[in-house]
Design an enzyme around this catalytic site. Structure first.
Site, PDB file in Angstrom:
ATOM      1  CG  ASP A 195      -2.074   0.923   1.106  1.00  0.00           C
ATOM      2  OD1 ASP A 195      -2.145   1.654   0.105  1.00  0.00           O
ATOM      3  OD2 ASP A 195      -2.916   0.933   2.021  1.00  0.00           O
ATOM      4  CG  ASP A 232      -6.010  -4.686   2.263  1.00  0.00           C
ATOM      5  OD1 ASP A 232      -5.770  -4.265   3.407  1.00  0.00           O
ATOM      6  OD2 ASP A 232      -6.511  -3.953   1.373  1.00  0.00           O
ATOM      7  CB  CYS A 286     -11.026 -26.113  10.537  1.00  0.00           C
ATOM      8  SG  CYS A 286      -9.849 -24.808  10.102  1.00  0.00           S
ATOM      9  CB  CYS A 338      -6.457 -23.610  10.178  1.00  0.00           C
ATOM     10  SG  CYS A 338      -6.771 -23.669  11.953  1.00  0.00           S
ATOM     11  CB  CYS A 347      -8.751 -26.626  13.389  1.00  0.00           C
ATOM     12  SG  CYS A 347      -9.536 -25.170  14.060  1.00  0.00           S
ATOM     13  CG  HIS A 363      -9.371 -20.779  12.983  1.00  0.00           C
ATOM     14  ND1 HIS A 363      -9.761 -22.034  12.576  1.00  0.00           N
ATOM     15  CD2 HIS A 363     -10.501 -20.021  12.984  1.00  0.00           C
ATOM     16  CE1 HIS A 363     -11.057 -22.041  12.344  1.00  0.00           C
ATOM     17  NE2 HIS A 363     -11.541 -20.832  12.592  1.00  0.00           N
TER      18      HIS A 363
END
Lengths: 389, 389
Positions: free
Chosen positions: B98, B270, B308, B310, B313, B341
């Site tokens: 940015d 974003d 999940c 991730c 998890c 997560h």
């Protein structure tokens, strides 16, 4: 949790011909540990900021957690509800839990202590907490640690002989009650106290040896004495601890302390130095410590240590310049990366010690390494000594 | 760093028949990005607490970092000395930087701004800092980001029309200077401003389109307007941004905001929401948000979300009880795990959006998902709205 079947064992694979150093393997319900071994500290069921899989990649086989801390938060019933400490913290390797004796020592005057046990108020919520030898054994059984420790009475040094004698007598009495409270299959190590007094240490060693613990620790060190005083106790009593059992030096220490203790026959170590230093931007290298906040690293593209395979250094991924930046802006990733590097450094040191013992050259290896470390201290003042916790 | 050869490209792979949603692929010097794509935010060259390899495992292909933050600390010369931003932060995938326009807006009255550029004093050391359109382009070239952004003039909403008109005029003039300052092969996106005023947005879109940027962003949203007002701008102008170029909605937002923007033809997003919520112990799940400090999770052995994959998890490794414990005792690992997560949740949402577009059913998918998310908000009040940074 242990269920009555002992899966614990210890074998000595090789011994160094010129020192008391031994290379061994400890068998636990959650896997083997090559000794001499170093356990990073996760008092509150986490190695600060580091996922277990990353801790594993430092070469760590076994970690230490803490009965005292877990008893206060989250409470043993919470850990039990989730299926025990391994499941709770996502670490499937061996775990040793300290008993809380050292933390009680840290609380100082806030504690009431007599032959029955220890009482204090939780610093979290002011609730009264009672630790007895029996309760500490029971809590560690529920936590399901692979090795538990007896409750001991730690005395800050220097201490009056009468106070040391009283604490030693109490430690012995508590050890006896701990043995009686230990369930079939549960593994609990005895802790030898006695401060710097050889007679008291001798007495404690003799009486605990008779109780036939599966392993023994030297406790009550790194509590105010000089390194030389600590070495005297370790070098006098390390070689006399039961040779067929694992020998654990609690809360020690700096790399040079560990090298000297291995030469005295110690097998097992824990210390917060690598992680605490990592959080303070101090990185261990074979060429000495780096203080990563130092302006000289501002544009330094090198990793902490060339050729290191830790998660921070591997492939030269993270530069000193980047790590310095992370610390200066307060980014969490800095403490995480340098903690992982430092634990890796400790584990690499242990691996080299084991190799030197296997090759029968530990004395030369340790002498060279200690000389180099002491020279580094001359050149760069230390930020801190050994500490326990 | 870019060296004169453009490796940038964008292709549309499929379009949804009932909305403006497009499924595409953006080619950059550091790899491809499947769009619609979500970029987690590492303003200061780190996704807070998370090793890049763990960020990668959330399904993240591209991240955002920030020119303004890096200019102040560590300084662009430090990043350059280490070999550019990718090398510096150990992220070998695409990076968008940015420009700093939004941070200038955040500084409010501390900034002096005129047609030449922006002046302010560093909040770190009080040193004066100058940002001009040319300087911002040059800094991003030195950082070596795959996509840079023009300096724009962001106005907090609600705003007087005269102020918006002035800022839009300035944004257009700066965009023109940015194009002239861009090196051959450097990729810089234009930013369309104009607040909630359709005529100003229209004018800005038209003038920037004529400048033929390789991609376009909608900026100046999530700065005080309601979600409905934001949707009106996105739905009016998303579909009219050059269709053959990537379209980026800056700093937005909540999952329902992203779903609505994808339907309006937006490709790139974003937002700090997943990481900021993660640090505050709020976890996203398909059944709604979990506030992990809540006492009801005290003994909950379930992972944040069953099924999940991730890093928190997968294999049911870390329980809600454990995460709650980490937050209550202030262990760094809690924010790390829940951030990972939440980023994974966002990336899974993006993957499902891409699949729904491929299958031509995005409208139904988005309607269902938004209805479920809105119902969750009814049942559990939000902790915060969209935020940029």
């Amino acid at each position: 949790m242990n269920c009555g079947v002992t899966t614990f064992g210890f074998e000595i694979i090789s011994t160094d011909p010129q020192t008391h150093a031994r290379r061994g393997r400890m068998r636990t319900a959650h896997g083997d540990v090559d000794t001499p071994a170093f356990m990073p500290v996760g008092s509150r069921a986490a190695i600060k900021g580091c996922l277990p899989e990353l801790v594993r990649r430092t070469g760590t086989q076994m970690i230490l957690s803490n009965t005292y801390h877990l008893l206060l938060r989250p409470g043993v019933e919470v850990v039990a509800a989730v299926g025990g400490l391994h499941r709770f913290m996502g670490w499937d390797g061996p775990i040793l839990t300290d008993s809380g004796g050292f933390q009680v020592y840290s609380l100082g005057d806030l504690v009431r202590l007599d032959d029955k046990g220890v009482w204090f108020r939780s610093h979290i919520d002011g609730q009264p907490v009672e630790l007895t030898p029996e309760r500490v054994i029971e809590v560690q059984r529920v936590l399901g640690s692979d090795i538990g420790m007896v409750l001991d009475h730690v005395v800050p040094l220097p201490a009056e002989i009468a106070q040391l004698a009283e604490a030693t007598r109490r430690t012995i009495a508590w050890a006896k009650r701990s043995v009686e409270a230990t369930a079939p299959g549960q593994i609990v190590f005895g802790i030898i106290q006695g401060g710097l007094d050889k007679q008291l240490r001798e007495q404690c060693l003799r009486e605990l040896t008779a109780m036939d613990f599966p392993g023994y620790a030297l406790g009550g060190l790194s509590v105010g004495e000089t390194p030389e005083e600590m070495y005297q106790v370790v070098e006098a009593f390390g070689p006399r601890m039961p040779p067929e059992k694992p020998r654990y030096l609690m809360g020690v220490g700096r790399p040079q302390d560990i090298l000297r203790a291995i030469a005295a026959g110690i097998d097992l170590f824990d210390c917060v130095i690598p992680t605490r230093n990592g959080r303070n931007a101090t990185a261990f290298t074979w060429a000495g410590k780096l203080r990563l906040r130092n302006a000289k690293y501002r544009c330094d593209p090198r990793p902490i240590e060339e050729g290191c395979f830790c998660p921070a250094c591997a492939d030269g991924r993270f530069s000193r310049a980047y790590l310095r930046h992370l610390f200066l802006v307060g980014e969490l990733l800095g403490p995480v990366l340098v903690s992982l590097h430092n634990v890796y450094y400790y584990q690499k040191l242990m691996a080299e010690c084991r190799r030197a013992i296997d090759r029968g050259v530990f004395r030369e290896f340790a002498q060279d390494a200690i000389a180099r470390l002491e020279r580094q201290i001359q050149e760069q003042p230390e930020t801190g000594g050994p500490s326990q916790g």
